[in-house]
Design a protein around this motif. Structure first.
Motif, PDB file in Angstrom:
ATOM      1  N   UNK A   1      26.357  38.505  28.459  1.00 23.21           N
ATOM      2  CA  UNK A   1      24.959  38.910  28.374  1.00 23.21           C
ATOM      3  C   UNK A   1      24.075  37.944  29.153  1.00 23.21           C
ATOM      4  N   UNK A   2      24.341  36.664  28.995  1.00 19.82           N
ATOM      5  CA  UNK A   2      23.569  35.644  29.713  1.00 19.82           C
ATOM      6  C   UNK A   2      23.793  35.750  31.219  1.00 19.82           C
TER       7      UNK A   2
ATOM      8  N   UNK B   1      17.651  39.085  36.230  1.00 16.92           N
ATOM      9  CA  UNK B   1      16.271  38.619  36.068  1.00 16.92           C
ATOM     10  C   UNK B   1      15.983  37.377  36.900  1.00 16.92           C
ATOM     11  N   UNK B   2      16.804  36.355  36.769  1.00  9.89           N
ATOM     12  CA  UNK B   2      16.512  35.098  37.454  1.00  9.89           C
ATOM     13  C   UNK B   2      16.833  35.144  38.942  1.00  9.89           C
ATOM     14  N   UNK B   3      17.949  35.760  39.290  1.00 11.03           N
ATOM     15  CA  UNK B   3      18.312  35.869  40.708  1.00 11.03           C
ATOM     16  C   UNK B   3      17.757  37.144  41.333  1.00 11.03           C
ATOM     17  N   UNK B   4      17.090  37.955  40.526  1.00 11.01           N
ATOM     18  CA  UNK B   4      16.427  39.187  40.967  1.00 11.01           C
ATOM     19  C   UNK B   4      17.359  40.101  41.773  1.00 11.01           C
TER      20      UNK B   4
ATOM     21  N   UNK C   1      19.379  37.922  25.625  1.00  7.17           N
ATOM     22  CA  UNK C   1      19.885  37.156  26.765  1.00  7.17           C
ATOM     23  C   UNK C   1      18.899  36.062  27.176  1.00  7.17           C
ATOM     24  N   UNK C   2      17.628  36.372  27.122  1.00  8.06           N
ATOM     25  CA  UNK C   2      16.593  35.385  27.473  1.00  8.06           C
ATOM     26  C   UNK C   2      16.652  34.195  26.515  1.00  8.06           C
TER      27      UNK C   2
END
Length: 125
Positions: free
Chosen positions: A11-12, A19-22, A73-74
């Motif tokens: 999930x992470x 989200x972070x690497x878009x 996940x966040x």
């Protein structure tokens, strides 16, 4: 459904990629490469996460976090990040070791210890 350590890691990983690497499209192969695992393992995990309503996944399609999955996940990522920063910046552990150890510690750390680390990091910034 209780999320096992492995499912939390999957999930992470999706969160980091999406989200972070878009990354517009997250596929089984992306997750397998990111976690250095075999694709059938990822497929099994995606079925479980999909059944739990944490991701949107259909065989041969891309993977997307559901709103609930993204929230979980966040939080998992934030927990990992706090531990990682503590190990790296406060204890002086090398980046690679801090990343690996934070991934292990995040699954077993008590709320009390985690909160103390967060508090300590806030004082330092």
């Amino acid at each position: 459904m209780e999320l096992t350590r492995a499912l939390q890691d999957y999930l992470k990983a999706i969160y980091i990629l999406q989200v972070l690497e878009k990354k517009k499209i997250v596929r089984i192969r992306d997750i397998a490469n990111f976690l250095s695992v075999k694709m059938p393992s990822v497929t099994d995990a995606m079925k479980k996460l999909s059944s739990a309503g944490l991701i949107v996944y259909n065989k041969r399609n891309y993977i997307e976090l559901s709103p609930v999955g993204e929230e979980i996940a966040k939080e998992l990522y934030k927990k990992w990040e706090v531990i990682y920063l503590f190990l790296k910046n406060i204890l002086g552990v090398s980046k690679n070791t801090a990343q690996r150890d934070a991934c292990k510690i995040e699954h077993i750390i008590s709320k009390e210890t985690y909160d103390a680390i967060k508090k300590h990091l806030k004082k330092m910034s």
